[in-house]
Design a protein around this motif. Sequence first.
Motif, PDB file in Angstrom:
ATOM      1  N   LEU A 186       0.874  -1.081   0.070  1.00  0.00           N
ATOM      2  CA  LEU A 186       0.006   0.192   0.188  1.00  0.00           C
ATOM      3  C   LEU A 186       0.741   1.258  -0.007  1.00  0.00           C
ATOM      4  O   LEU A 186       1.740   1.318   0.773  1.00  0.00           O
ATOM      5  CB  LEU A 186      -0.997   0.023   1.148  1.00  0.00           C
ATOM      6  CG  LEU A 186      -1.887   1.232   1.464  1.00  0.00           C
ATOM      7  CD1 LEU A 186      -2.996   0.658   2.398  1.00  0.00           C
ATOM      8  CD2 LEU A 186      -1.281   2.539   1.891  1.00  0.00           C
ATOM      9  N   SER A 187       0.821   2.041  -1.101  1.00  0.00           N
ATOM     10  CA  SER A 187       1.625   3.265  -1.026  1.00  0.00           C
ATOM     11  C   SER A 187       0.951   4.401  -1.384  1.00  0.00           C
ATOM     12  O   SER A 187      -0.047   4.430  -2.055  1.00  0.00           O
ATOM     13  CB  SER A 187       2.591   2.959  -2.314  1.00  0.00           C
ATOM     14  OG  SER A 187       3.808   3.514  -2.336  1.00  0.00           O
ATOM     15  N   MET A 188       1.192   5.455  -0.466  1.00  0.00           N
ATOM     16  CA  MET A 188       0.465   6.652  -0.254  1.00  0.00           C
ATOM     17  C   MET A 188       1.371   7.840  -0.735  1.00  0.00           C
ATOM     18  O   MET A 188       2.339   8.026   0.016  1.00  0.00           O
ATOM     19  CB  MET A 188      -0.339   6.873   0.742  1.00  0.00           C
ATOM     20  CG  MET A 188      -0.796   7.897   0.874  1.00  0.00           C
ATOM     21  SD  MET A 188      -2.188   8.170   2.390  1.00  0.00           S
ATOM     22  CE  MET A 188      -1.370   8.121   3.822  1.00  0.00           C
ATOM     23  N   THR A 243      -6.276   4.009   5.353  1.00  0.00           N
ATOM     24  CA  THR A 243      -5.555   5.323   5.546  1.00  0.00           C
ATOM     25  C   THR A 243      -6.375   6.625   4.925  1.00  0.00           C
ATOM     26  O   THR A 243      -6.812   6.190   3.800  1.00  0.00           O
ATOM     27  CB  THR A 243      -3.967   5.236   5.443  1.00  0.00           C
ATOM     28  OG1 THR A 243      -3.508   6.412   5.969  1.00  0.00           O
ATOM     29  CG2 THR A 243      -3.863   4.982   4.344  1.00  0.00           C
ATOM     30  N   ALA A 244      -5.765   7.725   5.010  1.00  0.00           N
ATOM     31  CA  ALA A 244      -6.213   8.823   4.418  1.00  0.00           C
ATOM     32  C   ALA A 244      -5.466  10.135   4.984  1.00  0.00           C
ATOM     33  O   ALA A 244      -5.407  10.321   6.190  1.00  0.00           O
ATOM     34  CB  ALA A 244      -7.846   9.087   4.306  1.00  0.00           C
ATOM     35  N   TYR A 245      -5.122  10.750   4.005  1.00  0.00           N
ATOM     36  CA  TYR A 245      -4.452  11.952   4.326  1.00  0.00           C
ATOM     37  C   TYR A 245      -5.257  13.051   3.966  1.00  0.00           C
ATOM     38  O   TYR A 245      -5.791  13.368   2.885  1.00  0.00           O
ATOM     39  CB  TYR A 245      -3.003  11.992   3.638  1.00  0.00           C
ATOM     40  CG  TYR A 245      -2.280  13.588   3.427  1.00  0.00           C
ATOM     41  CD1 TYR A 245      -1.435  13.895   4.478  1.00  0.00           C
ATOM     42  CD2 TYR A 245      -2.827  14.477   2.784  1.00  0.00           C
ATOM     43  CE1 TYR A 245      -0.800  15.045   4.543  1.00  0.00           C
ATOM     44  CE2 TYR A 245      -2.117  15.626   2.580  1.00  0.00           C
ATOM     45  CZ  TYR A 245      -1.024  15.848   3.454  1.00  0.00           C
ATOM     46  OH  TYR A 245      -0.631  17.137   3.583  1.00  0.00           O
ATOM     47  N   PRO A 251      -5.642   5.954  -0.293  1.00  0.00           N
ATOM     48  CA  PRO A 251      -5.592   4.598  -1.230  1.00  0.00           C
ATOM     49  C   PRO A 251      -6.718   3.593  -0.858  1.00  0.00           C
ATOM     50  O   PRO A 251      -7.331   3.824   0.011  1.00  0.00           O
ATOM     51  CB  PRO A 251      -4.080   4.414  -0.695  1.00  0.00           C
ATOM     52  CG  PRO A 251      -3.704   5.109   0.237  1.00  0.00           C
ATOM     53  CD  PRO A 251      -4.898   6.129   0.740  1.00  0.00           C
ATOM     54  N   VAL A 288      -6.472  -2.704   6.038  1.00  0.00           N
ATOM     55  CA  VAL A 288      -5.522  -1.583   6.640  1.00  0.00           C
ATOM     56  C   VAL A 288      -6.347  -0.200   5.791  1.00  0.00           C
ATOM     57  O   VAL A 288      -6.428  -0.584   4.475  1.00  0.00           O
ATOM     58  CB  VAL A 288      -4.021  -1.671   6.039  1.00  0.00           C
ATOM     59  CG1 VAL A 288      -3.225  -0.146   6.724  1.00  0.00           C
ATOM     60  CG2 VAL A 288      -3.493  -2.996   6.794  1.00  0.00           C
ATOM     61  N   LEU A 324       2.254  11.742  -0.854  1.00  0.00           N
ATOM     62  CA  LEU A 324       1.858  12.960  -0.495  1.00  0.00           C
ATOM     63  C   LEU A 324       2.383  14.257  -0.663  1.00  0.00           C
ATOM     64  O   LEU A 324       3.353  14.666   0.004  1.00  0.00           O
ATOM     65  CB  LEU A 324       2.011  12.854   1.028  1.00  0.00           C
ATOM     66  CG  LEU A 324       1.012  11.427   1.698  1.00  0.00           C
ATOM     67  CD1 LEU A 324       1.526  11.500   3.298  1.00  0.00           C
ATOM     68  CD2 LEU A 324      -0.327  11.570   1.690  1.00  0.00           C
ATOM     69  N   PHE A 347      -2.497  12.137  10.067  1.00  0.00           N
ATOM     70  CA  PHE A 347      -3.142  11.165   9.379  1.00  0.00           C
ATOM     71  C   PHE A 347      -2.976   9.703  10.086  1.00  0.00           C
ATOM     72  O   PHE A 347      -1.881   9.612  10.701  1.00  0.00           O
ATOM     73  CB  PHE A 347      -2.647  11.058   7.937  1.00  0.00           C
ATOM     74  CG  PHE A 347      -1.356  10.461   7.737  1.00  0.00           C
ATOM     75  CD1 PHE A 347      -1.118   9.009   7.478  1.00  0.00           C
ATOM     76  CD2 PHE A 347       0.087  11.474   7.702  1.00  0.00           C
ATOM     77  CE1 PHE A 347       0.094   8.908   7.348  1.00  0.00           C
ATOM     78  CE2 PHE A 347       0.947  10.852   7.770  1.00  0.00           C
ATOM     79  CZ  PHE A 347       1.305   9.575   7.280  1.00  0.00           C
ATOM     80  N   ILE A 374      -3.412   5.525  10.233  1.00  0.00           N
ATOM     81  CA  ILE A 374      -3.442   4.152   9.480  1.00  0.00           C
ATOM     82  C   ILE A 374      -3.967   3.150  10.549  1.00  0.00           C
ATOM     83  O   ILE A 374      -3.660   3.173  11.761  1.00  0.00           O
ATOM     84  CB  ILE A 374      -2.117   3.927   9.136  1.00  0.00           C
ATOM     85  CG1 ILE A 374      -1.413   4.687   8.042  1.00  0.00           C
ATOM     86  CG2 ILE A 374      -1.984   2.321   8.820  1.00  0.00           C
ATOM     87  CD1 ILE A 374      -0.150   4.257   7.321  1.00  0.00           C
TER      88      ILE A 374
END
Lengths: 330, 330
Positions: A45-47, B60-62, B42, B58, A49, B69, B71
């Motif tokens: 999982l790659s985010m 997440t969000a920015y 993602p 899993v 920013l 943020f 996870i």
Amino acid sequence: MPHDIRILTEAELRAAVGLDLSTVDVVERAFAALAGGEVVMPPVLSMDLPAANGEVDVKTAYIPGFDGFAIKVSPGFFDNPKLGLPSLNGLMILFSATTGLVQALFLDNGYLTDIRTAAAGAVAARHLAPSRVQTAGVIGTGVQARLQMQAAHLVRPFERLLVWGRDGAKAQTCAEDLAALMGIEVLPVSDPAHLVAQSQLVVTTTPARTPVLRAEWLHPGLHITAMGSDQHGKNEIDPKALAAADLYVADRVSQTEIMGELRSAHEAGLWQGGIPAELGQVITGDAPGRRSDDDITIADLTGTGAQDTAIASHVFQMLQDSPSGTVISA
Amino acid sequence: MPHDIRILTEAELRAAVGLDLSTVDVVERAFAALAGGEVVMPPVLSMDLPAANGEVDVKTAYIPGFDGFAIKVSPGFFDNPKLGLPSLNGLMILFSATTGLVQALFLDNGYLTDIRTAAAGAVAARHLAPSRVQTAGVIGTGVQARLQMQAAHLVRPFERLLVWGRDGAKAQTCAEDLAALMGIEVLPVSDPAHLVAQSQLVVTTTPARTPVLRAEWLHPGLHITAMGSDQHGKNEIDPKALAAADLYVADRVSQTEIMGELRSAHEAGLWQGGIPAELGQVITGDAPGRRSDDDITIADLTGTGAQDTAIASHVFQMLQDSPSGTVISA
């Protein structure tokens, strides 16, 4: 019903676990399991920013036979040095493979990743390098340059080590550090072609986006491990070298074809080798390894969640005997 | 350079944070940000572990404008009840949105997810339910049945509440619990059609795989929030109902089309509405909401990483004033 969770800081982890053959062995076991096909390892999982000049990767893998599985979160925030902070941070969480309960939190700021990455390099060297390595070479002068050489020396006790980096002063410092750590002759060199020509084992440890190792430098009896590329866009090894080598081995094909050296070879239209072997298959004997000391072999390591599960499980196991850290009931 | 990390257990979190309008507001803010298009969220990393009868998600969000943020790791191990353990566990990790450093670990075993999920229900009710709700109904009798009704009551202070579940005894208990908690009339009912007919606001909170709410039960002046479906295969609302309603709103279209009610409507060939609106767009006014008190509206909530970032940031903010938990320097 609250249960105990062990929490270790980076300092406590550095005191508890280092780079030794037991670390190499557990990472090897994880690679072998990958070959068995029973490992569950989702894509990273790659985010990205861009607003923060940062990125976050999450890796995990469930390996049958391991009591736990790790989830690793690796943030990279590249404006941090301006604030006096390292760019890379992160932690590993170890879960019970039976109940899913959190067993341990390793607040390692990337330390365990450094160790398991170097251990993977040793696994590649153990299974692919010529049986006798007199001279090893490392390209790059950072943390992994140091750790990769110490790890490789555990499985191929070379007598001489050459170091090359774009910055000669850093190469000099890296060579001095490694000489002191390893007690062998370590020399900085000004020409990477010379380094490769002299070595039976070369590890590239750079974030290069254009190749630092040329195909025309390959010679019989050479093993190369490229461990710097872990993202689309990075490329350490001349794509022609992958085609020219006798054997190319991926840590995980599904990763190397999108973020390893294999990607570059694919994009250059230079890869005709079909689906390559994985390191785990070489370990288990499901794929052929080096056939003779004259072969030229290349290992392409992008880093797998299986290695994270291996190192986190290994640390947790070690803690059973020598408790350290903080225990919280949650 | 070590930095402080705040660690809170489930018990400490339950003492520190509950379901109130400030929680609803921060989750609403996250939904509004989702509409702005600057959120980085993602796809959910989902790992099925058939060998352990488990799964791990899993999220997440920015979100620009939030200092951190989250996870979130949510393991579900479905043999746990045999061991006297809950199936669902997990934790949230809050990172600085500026440096990526770990700020807090919330060892909540899913408690914060319960809260932020109920808060999202309240956000949907605030923006989509008729302005006056006299009677609300809940389908399902578990934790979310209780929390969703308490959350909805914060924004639509209904006087009467109806409860239906497949198990009449559980519906009875749930009704008694809610009457005691909320101080209003709460009645278990034996017929879900009757529940829907009497209600202006209905929330479905089940893990159903065949619809529990029929399209023929729809009536003018009804809002339905379906929050039970969070996986491919789950389906609470008759797909015909989505087509028949005046307005269907997703929490996140990219999620509801693969694991929400929209998926079922798509697969039944009953969705002709193009790309539906998202809740955040209704909040910001970028998409129309309810046009009159007679409209029939449906909100489809699958749960987003943005909600996790919102609740974790909210808790961290609250802790600035009333420190609790353990602080570790790592």
